[in-house]
Design a protein around this motif. Structure first.
Motif: not given
Length: 130
Positions: A7-10, A12-21, A91-94
């Motif tokens: 729900f937070v991802s939807l 805020t339109d953000a990934d939970v972890i946006a770090v590619p590596g 993070s808002l997720f945390t």
């Protein structure tokens, strides 16, 4: 926690972890370890566990910061781990997961206290002795 992250991802339109590596398992492993640790803490709760909601919230926040960083360290190296550490700590997720853990801790505390005060198992009307 998974639903809250969705729900937070939807919203805020953000990934939970946006770090590619960081790798694809950083957040799922973090959530699994956190859910297990919170479950174990709640299972050990007693009537004297007054700070259980605070404990579960802090446990959730710490584990959701450290475990994905350790998984990212294994998957992508130290750089990815530091980026995940920084991202997860702000993070808002945390925050959402920590708030839900506090609610779970409060509910568990209320149940433990009610049982200690002599509350029995709830029964449907047809299960009561006449």
């Amino acid at each position: 926690m998974v639903a809250a992250n969705g729900f937070v991802s939807l919203a805020t339109d953000a990934d939970v972890i946006a770090v590619p590596g960081a790798g694809p398992l950083a957040e799922p492993v973090g959530v699994a370890v956190t859910a297990g640790a919170i479950g174990l803490r709640i299972a050990r709760a007693t009537g004297r566990s007054v700070l259980l909601p605070v404990e579960t919230a802090l446990l959730s926040a710490v584990l959701l910061i450290l475990v994905p960083a350790l998984v990212a360290l294994a998957a992508g190296g130290a750089g990815a781990a530091f980026l995940v550490l920084g991202e997860a700590s702000t993070s808002l997720f945390t925050l959402a997961d920590a708030l839900l853990a506090a609610v779970a801790g409060l509910i568990a505390l209320l149940i433990v206290r009610a049982r200690a005060a002599g509350a029995g198992t709830p029964r449907w009307p047809w299960e009561r002795e006449r």
